[in-house]
Scaffold this motif. Structure first.
Motif, PDB file in Angstrom:
ATOM      1  N   ARG A 256      -9.420  -6.700  -5.784  1.00 49.59           N
ATOM      2  CA  ARG A 256      -8.032  -6.538  -5.825  1.00 49.59           C
ATOM      3  C   ARG A 256      -7.698  -5.215  -6.652  1.00 49.59           C
ATOM      4  O   ARG A 256      -6.844  -4.697  -6.198  1.00 49.59           O
ATOM      5  CB  ARG A 256      -7.829  -7.716  -7.086  1.00 49.59           C
TER       6      ARG A 256
ATOM      7  N   CYS B 140      -7.629  -2.832  -3.907  1.00 51.30           N
ATOM      8  CA  CYS B 140      -6.482  -2.780  -3.190  1.00 51.30           C
ATOM      9  C   CYS B 140      -5.241  -2.302  -3.706  1.00 51.30           C
ATOM     10  O   CYS B 140      -4.360  -1.594  -3.128  1.00 51.30           O
ATOM     11  CB  CYS B 140      -6.369  -4.336  -2.442  1.00 51.30           C
ATOM     12  N   GLU B 141      -4.970  -2.549  -5.150  1.00 51.65           N
ATOM     13  CA  GLU B 141      -3.944  -2.050  -5.832  1.00 51.65           C
ATOM     14  C   GLU B 141      -3.934  -0.479  -5.913  1.00 51.65           C
ATOM     15  O   GLU B 141      -2.709   0.464  -5.859  1.00 51.65           O
ATOM     16  CB  GLU B 141      -3.669  -2.735  -7.332  1.00 51.65           C
ATOM     17  N   GLN B 142      -5.257  -0.032  -6.062  1.00 52.06           N
ATOM     18  CA  GLN B 142      -5.206   1.606  -6.229  1.00 52.06           C
ATOM     19  C   GLN B 142      -4.886   2.098  -4.879  1.00 52.06           C
ATOM     20  O   GLN B 142      -4.417   3.277  -4.837  1.00 52.06           O
ATOM     21  CB  GLN B 142      -6.656   1.827  -6.525  1.00 52.06           C
ATOM     22  N   VAL B 143      -5.495   1.464  -3.775  1.00 49.14           N
ATOM     23  CA  VAL B 143      -5.004   1.899  -2.346  1.00 49.14           C
ATOM     24  C   VAL B 143      -3.341   2.098  -2.295  1.00 49.14           C
ATOM     25  O   VAL B 143      -2.818   2.888  -1.884  1.00 49.14           O
ATOM     26  CB  VAL B 143      -5.753   1.120  -1.354  1.00 49.14           C
ATOM     27  N   ASP B 144      -2.883   0.768  -2.626  1.00 52.02           N
ATOM     28  CA  ASP B 144      -1.478   0.809  -2.458  1.00 52.02           C
ATOM     29  C   ASP B 144      -0.765   1.824  -3.458  1.00 52.02           C
ATOM     30  O   ASP B 144       0.315   2.461  -3.073  1.00 52.02           O
ATOM     31  CB  ASP B 144      -0.826  -0.681  -2.944  1.00 52.02           C
ATOM     32  N   TYR B 145      -1.233   2.041  -4.656  1.00 50.56           N
ATOM     33  CA  TYR B 145      -0.661   3.044  -5.403  1.00 50.56           C
ATOM     34  C   TYR B 145      -0.654   4.362  -4.794  1.00 50.56           C
ATOM     35  O   TYR B 145       0.250   5.305  -4.786  1.00 50.56           O
ATOM     36  CB  TYR B 145      -1.246   2.939  -6.869  1.00 50.56           C
ATOM     37  N   TYR B 146      -1.920   4.903  -4.288  1.00 55.03           N
ATOM     38  CA  TYR B 146      -2.176   6.144  -3.637  1.00 55.03           C
ATOM     39  C   TYR B 146      -1.185   6.301  -2.385  1.00 55.03           C
ATOM     40  O   TYR B 146      -0.649   7.385  -2.010  1.00 55.03           O
ATOM     41  CB  TYR B 146      -3.559   6.537  -3.184  1.00 55.03           C
ATOM     42  N   ARG B 147      -1.093   5.355  -1.435  1.00 54.98           N
ATOM     43  CA  ARG B 147      -0.222   5.417  -0.520  1.00 54.98           C
ATOM     44  C   ARG B 147       1.185   5.552  -0.610  1.00 54.98           C
ATOM     45  O   ARG B 147       2.093   6.235  -0.541  1.00 54.98           O
ATOM     46  CB  ARG B 147      -0.113   4.018   0.384  1.00 54.98           C
ATOM     47  N   HIS B 148       1.598   5.016  -2.000  1.00 54.14           N
ATOM     48  CA  HIS B 148       3.185   5.050  -2.349  1.00 54.14           C
ATOM     49  C   HIS B 148       3.049   6.524  -2.948  1.00 54.14           C
ATOM     50  O   HIS B 148       4.121   7.053  -2.698  1.00 54.14           O
ATOM     51  CB  HIS B 148       3.336   4.025  -3.492  1.00 54.14           C
TER      52      HIS B 148
END
Length: 175
Positions: free
Chosen positions: A38, A41-49
């Motif tokens: 989890r 996944c949050e880190q990936v979302d943060y970096y995409r943003h």
């Protein structure tokens, strides 16, 4: 034989306790792996943003009071370069099966793509549109990070990645 069976029956409780302990450790490991998953996944979302916000910041105009500069940027949606000019700049290295004397007949149009950070590169030979290539700025940066100096475009043209990034930065992204 009876002694072995009796011994096994007496140690059944110990085996159950060991299995219970192992099962509990496995549940703890599973929950910690799910927690870590989890988090990633949050880190990936943060970096995409973060990446999209950086691209947005690069491509949007700052609120300037100079209306002429804003109008000039709106009028400059596409760039056209001859292959000879791109070769002079060092961006174009070669075109397969085309002698350098014919480079003046090849024109590359670079147009901002449908998404932020994407570009459509169109090739024309003697005014006839030949091919179209969708170029992602993020892919160019990935190639640069990996140390790839030359990429192929249209399966025929060899392009210097660093100089293409420099050209796109200079012409399309705000300073």
């Amino acid at each position: 034989m009876l002694q072995i069976i009796a011994k096994d029956i007496r140690q059944q409780r110990l085996h159950r306790q060991r299995r219970g302990g192992e099962l509990q450790k496995l549940h703890q490991t599973l929950s910690s792996l799910q927690l870590k998953s989890r988090h990633h996944c949050e880190q990936v979302d943060y970096y995409r943003h973060y990446i999209t916000s950086c691209l947005d910041h690069l491509t949007t105009d700052s609120k300037s009071t100079n209306k002429k500069a804003a109008e000039k940027k709106k009028k400059l949606p596409a760039l056209s370069y001859s292959a000879a000019r791109l070769q002079e700049k060092g961006v174009l290295l070669e075109i397969q099966d085309l002698p350098p004397t014919q480079f003046r007949n090849v024109v590359f149009d670079i147009v901002p793509g449908p998404e932020r950070g994407s570009f459509t590169v169109k090739a024309r030979f003697l005014g006839v549109e030949m091919e179209e290539f969708l170029l992602q700025y993020q892919d160019l940066l990935q190639l640069q990070y990996e140390g790839v100096a030359v990429m192929k475009m249209f399966d025929k043209a060899k392009i210097n990645v660093n100089l293409l990034i420099f050209l796109l930065n200079k012409k399309f992204f705000k300073k």
